[in-house]
Motif scaffolding. Structure first.
Motif, PDB file in Angstrom:
ATOM      1  N   LYS A  58       0.839  -1.194   0.000  1.00 22.72           N
ATOM      2  CA  LYS A  58       0.000   0.000   0.000  1.00 22.72           C
ATOM      3  C   LYS A  58       0.881   1.254   0.000  1.00 22.72           C
ATOM      4  N   GLU A  59       0.390   2.323  -0.637  1.00 29.72           N
ATOM      5  CA  GLU A  59       1.120   3.587  -0.647  1.00 29.72           C
ATOM      6  C   GLU A  59       0.439   4.579   0.285  1.00 29.72           C
ATOM      7  N   PHE A  60       1.250   5.317   1.034  1.00 28.51           N
ATOM      8  CA  PHE A  60       0.766   6.287   2.011  1.00 28.51           C
ATOM      9  C   PHE A  60       1.339   7.664   1.707  1.00 28.51           C
ATOM     10  N   THR A  61       0.616   8.694   2.106  1.00 24.66           N
ATOM     11  CA  THR A  61       1.162  10.043   2.110  1.00 24.66           C
ATOM     12  C   THR A  61       1.682  10.312   3.512  1.00 24.66           C
ATOM     13  N   LEU A  88       6.204  -6.106  10.110  1.00 24.43           N
ATOM     14  CA  LEU A  88       5.765  -4.757  10.470  1.00 24.43           C
ATOM     15  C   LEU A  88       5.534  -3.804   9.304  1.00 24.43           C
ATOM     16  N   LYS A  89       6.104  -4.077   8.151  1.00 28.49           N
ATOM     17  CA  LYS A  89       5.960  -3.155   7.023  1.00 28.49           C
ATOM     18  C   LYS A  89       4.547  -3.244   6.445  1.00 28.49           C
ATOM     19  N   VAL A  90       3.910  -2.072   6.297  1.00 30.21           N
ATOM     20  CA  VAL A  90       2.561  -2.022   5.746  1.00 30.21           C
ATOM     21  C   VAL A  90       2.504  -1.310   4.402  1.00 30.21           C
ATOM     22  N   GLY A  91       3.601  -0.664   3.995  1.00 30.94           N
ATOM     23  CA  GLY A  91       3.599   0.010   2.711  1.00 30.94           C
ATOM     24  C   GLY A  91       4.775   0.937   2.532  1.00 30.94           C
ATOM     25  N   THR A  92       4.615   1.843   1.558  1.00 27.62           N
ATOM     26  CA  THR A  92       5.663   2.809   1.240  1.00 27.62           C
ATOM     27  C   THR A  92       5.043   4.192   1.115  1.00 27.62           C
ATOM     28  N   LEU A  93       5.911   5.206   1.123  1.00 29.30           N
ATOM     29  CA  LEU A  93       5.437   6.570   0.886  1.00 29.30           C
ATOM     30  C   LEU A  93       5.201   6.767  -0.612  1.00 29.30           C
ATOM     31  N   ARG A  99       6.990   8.332  20.705  1.00 28.04           N
ATOM     32  CA  ARG A  99       7.486   9.676  20.420  1.00 28.04           C
ATOM     33  C   ARG A  99       7.626   9.919  18.915  1.00 28.04           C
ATOM     34  N   VAL A 100       7.961   8.889  18.154  1.00 33.61           N
ATOM     35  CA  VAL A 100       8.146   9.060  16.705  1.00 33.61           C
ATOM     36  C   VAL A 100       6.938   8.588  15.898  1.00 33.61           C
ATOM     37  N   GLY A 101       5.888   8.176  16.563  1.00 27.25           N
ATOM     38  CA  GLY A 101       4.681   7.723  15.879  1.00 27.25           C
ATOM     39  C   GLY A 101       4.125   8.787  14.951  1.00 27.25           C
ATOM     40  N   GLY A 102       3.801   8.384  13.733  1.00 31.82           N
ATOM     41  CA  GLY A 102       3.249   9.300  12.740  1.00 31.82           C
ATOM     42  C   GLY A 102       4.292  10.136  12.029  1.00 31.82           C
ATOM     43  N   LYS A 103       5.576   9.849  12.268  1.00 31.86           N
ATOM     44  CA  LYS A 103       6.654  10.679  11.722  1.00 31.86           C
ATOM     45  C   LYS A 103       7.701   9.835  11.003  1.00 31.86           C
ATOM     46  N   VAL A 147      10.613   4.716   7.877  1.00 30.51           N
ATOM     47  CA  VAL A 147      12.059   4.501   7.859  1.00 30.51           C
ATOM     48  C   VAL A 147      12.446   4.334   6.390  1.00 30.51           C
ATOM     49  N   ASP A 148      13.217   5.271   5.899  1.00 24.84           N
ATOM     50  CA  ASP A 148      13.676   5.229   4.503  1.00 24.84           C
ATOM     51  C   ASP A 148      12.531   5.038   3.509  1.00 24.84           C
ATOM     52  N   ASN A 149      11.497   5.831   3.650  1.00 31.19           N
ATOM     53  CA  ASN A 149      10.339   5.831   2.743  1.00 31.19           C
ATOM     54  C   ASN A 149       9.495   4.560   2.795  1.00 31.19           C
ATOM     55  N   ASN A 150       9.739   3.712   3.765  1.00 27.82           N
ATOM     56  CA  ASN A 150       8.876   2.556   4.013  1.00 27.82           C
ATOM     57  C   ASN A 150       8.058   2.853   5.267  1.00 27.82           C
ATOM     58  N   VAL A 151       6.830   2.363   5.293  1.00 27.51           N
ATOM     59  CA  VAL A 151       5.924   2.627   6.404  1.00 27.51           C
ATOM     60  C   VAL A 151       5.751   1.340   7.212  1.00 27.51           C
TER      61      VAL A 151
END
Length: 84
Positions: free
Chosen positions: A3-6, A73-78, A47-51, A24-28
């Motif tokens: 899946k792709e995310f913004t 854990l990976k659900v998609g990419t940016l 603390r880093v959630g959503g970022k 992390v490196d354009n992976n979500v």
């Protein structure tokens, strides 16, 4: 297919209740199921959630950590347009 995310999509998932996403490196990655397992503690992930957590991730981890947990854990990419 992944899946792709913004960045906005990821930013809306900034708590365990909403689904704790990090970049992390354009992976979500979805971290809410991992917060209690994280050796560094839940506080750091929250603390880093959503970022974009790439800088923090690479400061304390190496490639083997991504290989170990990515499939789970990976659900998609940016989306390309979100990488500005």
């Amino acid at each position: 297919m992944s899946k792709e995310f913004t960045t906005k999509d990821v930013g809306e998932h900034n708590t365990v209740d909403k689904g704790l996403y990090i970049i992390v490196d354009n992976n979500v990655y979805e971290m809410s199921s991992f917060v209690d397992e994280h050796p560094g503690g839940a506080k750091i992930l929250k603390r880093v959630g959503g970022k974009d957590a790439s800088k923090q991730f690479w400061k304390y981890h190496n490639e083997s950590v991504l290989k170990k947990y990515s499939e789970r854990l990976k659900v998609g990419t940016l989306k390309e347009s979100a990488k500005l």
